[in-house]
Design a protein around this motif. Structure first.
Motif, PDB file in Angstrom:
ATOM      1  N   LYS A 190       0.884  -1.167   0.000  1.00 53.68           N
ATOM      2  CA  LYS A 190       0.000   0.000   0.000  1.00 53.68           C
ATOM      3  C   LYS A 190       0.920   1.214   0.000  1.00 53.68           C
ATOM      4  O   LYS A 190       1.809   1.341   0.852  1.00 53.68           O
ATOM      5  CB  LYS A 190      -0.901  -0.020   1.233  1.00 53.68           C
ATOM      6  CG  LYS A 190      -1.811   1.170   1.356  1.00 53.68           C
ATOM      7  CD  LYS A 190      -1.354   2.046   2.489  1.00 53.68           C
ATOM      8  CE  LYS A 190      -1.749   3.458   2.291  1.00 53.68           C
ATOM      9  NZ  LYS A 190      -0.976   4.381   3.111  1.00 53.68           N
ATOM     10  N   ILE A 191       0.727   2.086  -0.965  1.00 51.52           N
ATOM     11  CA  ILE A 191       1.648   3.225  -1.138  1.00 51.52           C
ATOM     12  C   ILE A 191       0.819   4.428  -1.588  1.00 51.52           C
ATOM     13  O   ILE A 191      -0.208   4.262  -2.260  1.00 51.52           O
ATOM     14  CB  ILE A 191       2.752   2.841  -2.161  1.00 51.52           C
ATOM     15  CG1 ILE A 191       3.885   3.865  -2.186  1.00 51.52           C
ATOM     16  CG2 ILE A 191       2.205   2.608  -3.567  1.00 51.52           C
ATOM     17  CD1 ILE A 191       5.158   3.342  -2.876  1.00 51.52           C
ATOM     18  N   SER A 192       1.235   5.636  -1.225  1.00 49.07           N
ATOM     19  CA  SER A 192       0.469   6.818  -1.644  1.00 49.07           C
ATOM     20  C   SER A 192       1.083   7.397  -2.924  1.00 49.07           C
ATOM     21  O   SER A 192       2.244   7.138  -3.238  1.00 49.07           O
ATOM     22  CB  SER A 192       0.464   7.878  -0.536  1.00 49.07           C
ATOM     23  OG  SER A 192       1.753   8.433  -0.405  1.00 49.07           O
ATOM     24  N   GLU A 193       0.308   8.210  -3.627  1.00 48.38           N
ATOM     25  CA  GLU A 193       0.855   8.797  -4.860  1.00 48.38           C
ATOM     26  C   GLU A 193       2.019   9.739  -4.541  1.00 48.38           C
ATOM     27  O   GLU A 193       2.953   9.847  -5.328  1.00 48.38           O
ATOM     28  CB  GLU A 193      -0.227   9.474  -5.712  1.00 48.38           C
ATOM     29  CG  GLU A 193      -0.932  10.636  -5.087  1.00 48.38           C
ATOM     30  CD  GLU A 193      -1.939  11.270  -6.066  1.00 48.38           C
ATOM     31  OE1 GLU A 193      -2.805  12.006  -5.595  1.00 48.38           O
ATOM     32  OE2 GLU A 193      -1.850  11.035  -7.285  1.00 48.38           O
ATOM     33  N   GLU A 194       1.991  10.388  -3.357  1.00 46.54           N
ATOM     34  CA  GLU A 194       3.120  11.256  -2.975  1.00 46.54           C
ATOM     35  C   GLU A 194       4.387  10.425  -2.801  1.00 46.54           C
ATOM     36  O   GLU A 194       5.478  10.850  -3.163  1.00 46.54           O
ATOM     37  CB  GLU A 194       2.838  11.985  -1.649  1.00 46.54           C
ATOM     38  CG  GLU A 194       1.745  13.028  -1.687  1.00 46.54           C
ATOM     39  CD  GLU A 194       0.359  12.419  -1.488  1.00 46.54           C
ATOM     40  OE1 GLU A 194       0.267  11.217  -1.170  1.00 46.54           O
ATOM     41  OE2 GLU A 194      -0.620  13.150  -1.669  1.00 46.54           O
ATOM     42  N   GLU A 195       4.225   9.222  -2.227  1.00 44.82           N
ATOM     43  CA  GLU A 195       5.404   8.363  -2.028  1.00 44.82           C
ATOM     44  C   GLU A 195       5.963   7.877  -3.362  1.00 44.82           C
ATOM     45  O   GLU A 195       7.183   7.771  -3.524  1.00 44.82           O
ATOM     46  CB  GLU A 195       5.046   7.194  -1.103  1.00 44.82           C
ATOM     47  CG  GLU A 195       4.899   7.656   0.345  1.00 44.82           C
ATOM     48  CD  GLU A 195       4.113   6.690   1.236  1.00 44.82           C
ATOM     49  OE1 GLU A 195       4.177   6.861   2.451  1.00 44.82           O
ATOM     50  OE2 GLU A 195       3.421   5.786   0.717  1.00 44.82           O
ATOM     51  N   LEU A 196       5.078   7.617  -4.326  1.00 48.51           N
ATOM     52  CA  LEU A 196       5.573   7.212  -5.653  1.00 48.51           C
ATOM     53  C   LEU A 196       6.326   8.365  -6.317  1.00 48.51           C
ATOM     54  O   LEU A 196       7.354   8.145  -6.961  1.00 48.51           O
ATOM     55  CB  LEU A 196       4.416   6.747  -6.538  1.00 48.51           C
ATOM     56  CG  LEU A 196       3.874   5.351  -6.240  1.00 48.51           C
ATOM     57  CD1 LEU A 196       2.638   5.054  -7.080  1.00 48.51           C
ATOM     58  CD2 LEU A 196       4.943   4.279  -6.487  1.00 48.51           C
ATOM     59  N   SER A 197       5.837   9.607  -6.148  1.00 45.58           N
ATOM     60  CA  SER A 197       6.574  10.752  -6.712  1.00 45.58           C
ATOM     61  C   SER A 197       7.924  10.889  -6.032  1.00 45.58           C
ATOM     62  O   SER A 197       8.929  11.154  -6.682  1.00 45.58           O
ATOM     63  CB  SER A 197       5.877  12.090  -6.527  1.00 45.58           C
ATOM     64  OG  SER A 197       4.570  11.998  -6.655  1.00 45.58           O
ATOM     65  N   PHE A 198       7.941  10.717  -4.698  1.00 38.59           N
ATOM     66  CA  PHE A 198       9.201  10.832  -3.969  1.00 38.59           C
ATOM     67  C   PHE A 198      10.207   9.777  -4.442  1.00 38.59           C
ATOM     68  O   PHE A 198      11.384  10.067  -4.650  1.00 38.59           O
ATOM     69  CB  PHE A 198       8.937  10.689  -2.458  1.00 38.59           C
ATOM     70  CG  PHE A 198      10.155  10.408  -1.644  1.00 38.59           C
ATOM     71  CD1 PHE A 198      11.141  11.377  -1.461  1.00 38.59           C
ATOM     72  CD2 PHE A 198      10.344   9.169  -1.046  1.00 38.59           C
ATOM     73  CE1 PHE A 198      12.280  11.108  -0.705  1.00 38.59           C
ATOM     74  CE2 PHE A 198      11.474   8.893  -0.293  1.00 38.59           C
ATOM     75  CZ  PHE A 198      12.448   9.861  -0.121  1.00 38.59           C
ATOM     76  N   LEU A 199       9.724   8.546  -4.621  1.00 38.95           N
ATOM     77  CA  LEU A 199      10.653   7.456  -4.971  1.00 38.95           C
ATOM     78  C   LEU A 199      11.119   7.552  -6.419  1.00 38.95           C
ATOM     79  O   LEU A 199      12.313   7.478  -6.699  1.00 38.95           O
ATOM     80  CB  LEU A 199       9.961   6.097  -4.775  1.00 38.95           C
ATOM     81  CG  LEU A 199       9.748   5.618  -3.346  1.00 38.95           C
ATOM     82  CD1 LEU A 199       8.879   4.371  -3.344  1.00 38.95           C
ATOM     83  CD2 LEU A 199      11.084   5.323  -2.665  1.00 38.95           C
ATOM     84  N   TRP A 200      10.184   7.703  -7.344  1.00 38.29           N
ATOM     85  CA  TRP A 200      10.533   7.556  -8.760  1.00 38.29           C
ATOM     86  C   TRP A 200       9.929   8.637  -9.645  1.00 38.29           C
ATOM     87  O   TRP A 200       9.973   8.505 -10.880  1.00 38.29           O
ATOM     88  CB  TRP A 200      10.046   6.177  -9.277  1.00 38.29           C
ATOM     89  CG  TRP A 200      10.569   5.049  -8.471  1.00 38.29           C
ATOM     90  CD1 TRP A 200      11.856   4.891  -8.024  1.00 38.29           C
ATOM     91  CD2 TRP A 200       9.835   3.895  -8.001  1.00 38.29           C
ATOM     92  NE1 TRP A 200      11.966   3.720  -7.314  1.00 38.29           N
ATOM     93  CE2 TRP A 200      10.744   3.081  -7.296  1.00 38.29           C
ATOM     94  CE3 TRP A 200       8.527   3.473  -8.135  1.00 38.29           C
ATOM     95  CZ2 TRP A 200      10.380   1.879  -6.698  1.00 38.29           C
ATOM     96  CZ3 TRP A 200       8.150   2.279  -7.555  1.00 38.29           C
ATOM     97  CH2 TRP A 200       9.080   1.485  -6.839  1.00 38.29           C
ATOM     98  N   ASP A 201       9.345   9.657  -9.020  1.00 38.04           N
ATOM     99  CA  ASP A 201       8.745  10.730  -9.799  1.00 38.04           C
ATOM    100  C   ASP A 201       7.786  10.181 -10.867  1.00 38.04           C
ATOM    101  O   ASP A 201       7.864  10.547 -12.045  1.00 38.04           O
ATOM    102  CB  ASP A 201       9.867  11.574 -10.452  1.00 38.04           C
ATOM    103  CG  ASP A 201       9.330  12.900 -10.955  1.00 38.04           C
ATOM    104  OD1 ASP A 201       8.246  13.298 -10.501  1.00 38.04           O
ATOM    105  OD2 ASP A 201       9.982  13.515 -11.817  1.00 38.04           O
TER     106      ASP A 201
END
Ligand code: ATP
Length: 315
Positions: A190-201
């Motif tokens: 479970k991951i948030s869209e902000e975390e996906l931007s932080f990790l891999w933009d």
């Protein structure tokens, strides 16, 4: 038999009673910590759960244990440390945005050691869950890694929520490295869209695809705040909007979302990777409805709506 055993932080969230009271805020002390919120939601919707955690030998610690027990979570794996205080977190709400600061020098949650864990609670569970807050400091970091290895050796389904909190990390690079390790271990993420931007933009679809194809996950759930969620397995995907509500406090909404979704998926006897779009959509609808309803009340665990309330809104 347990459905899910989680390991991680159990703490007290101090949040302003009225948003915007910056100069002279009145703070409410509420039970907090993502793993506890997640398990409480799972329990509320019928699953059997247990927590491995550490609190101080103090009044807040006692209250946290009582709260989780009342929520139906098995608490015998929660340890009490007489030498340190229960971890405290301070939530600031500004224009709907939450920021956190942590009193953790050290907080009891970071003092968990592998040798003292009640491993029978992992043995008895189908899934083992963890997040990244227990990876920030030692000895809890090593305890978490060893517990994940132990659960994997025992063939448990591993679930992971990065739950990125920048102030707890010495650098974004270190956070990225530890979260990447967590993602590599997990079957369900479970991951948030902000975390996906932080990790891999990247956005939800590209992020979920990467987690399934490169990291070997079976099921990915991306939370999108008021926009709802995106779920993807090996066989299906769905984008489900959140119902319109008037949020007063979004603390714990992501955890409640995940607990509600897993409560619908665990009883299905199908491997997570093989869930089709209809099955994902049904779980996602229940989960966004539960999570969005929870934002209308303050706090994490106290805000979890009953199954009847969720069903009433779902129609
Ligand atoms: P956390 O901040 O606890 O880590 P998260 O970032 O994973 O959580 P969000 O994306 O904020 O979680 O939200 C999870 C779910 O909560 C959403 O899918 C939605 O159902 C509900 N939700 C969150 N914010 C709102 C909002 N402002 N209005 C309506 N529903 C919301």
């Amino acid at each position: 038999m347990l459905d899910v055993t989680a390991l991680g932080e159990l703490l007290v969230d101090f949040a302003p009673v009225e948003a915007g009271g910056d100069t002279d805020p009145v703070l409410a002390a509420r039970p907090g910590g993502a793993p506890g919120n997640y398990l409480a939601a799972l329990s509320k919707y019928g699953a059997r759960t247990a927590l491995l955690a550490k609190v101080g030998e103090d009044a807040f610690g006692a209250r946290l244990v009582d709260t989780l027990a009342a929520a139906g979570v098995e608490t015998r794996g929660i340890l009490r440390d007489p030498d340190v205080f229960t971890t405290l977190a301070f939530v600031t709400l500004r224009e709907g945005e939450r920021t956190f600061s942590f009193a953790r020098k050290p907080g009891a949650d970071t003092r968990l050691r592998f040798e003292e864990l009640d491993l029978s609670l992992i043995d008895q569970a189908r899934c083992f869950h963890f997040g990244s807050l227990s990876l920030t400091d030692e000895p809890a970091g090593s305890a978490t890694r060893q517990a994940v290895d132990y659960a994997k050796e025992k063939g448990k389904c591993i679930t992971f929520d990065p739950n990125y909190r920048p102030p707890l990390w010495p650098s974004p690079a270190r956070a990225r490295a530890e979260i990447t390790w967590g993602l590599e271990q997990a079957d369900v993420i479970k991951i948030s869209e902000e975390e996906l931007s932080f990790l891999w933009d990247c956005g939800p679809e590209a992020g979920a695809r990467r987690l399934l194809e490169e990291f070997g996950a079976s099921l990915v759930m991306v939370t999108l705040g008021p926009k709802g969620c995106y779920l993807k397995s090996g066989q299906g995907a769905c984008l489900v909007p959140a119902p319109r509500v008037r949020p007063v406090d979004t603390t714990g909404a992501g955890d409640i979302f995940f607990g509600a979704a897993m409560s619908r998926l665990l009883p299905l006897t199908i491997p997570f990777r093989s869930l089709d779009s209809d099955q994902l959509e049904q779980a996602a609808r229940f989960a966004v409805t539960a999570a969005s309803l929870s934002t209308q009340r303050p706090g994490g665990i106290p805000s979890i709506p009953s199954e009847e309330e969720v069903r009433a809104l779902l129609g």
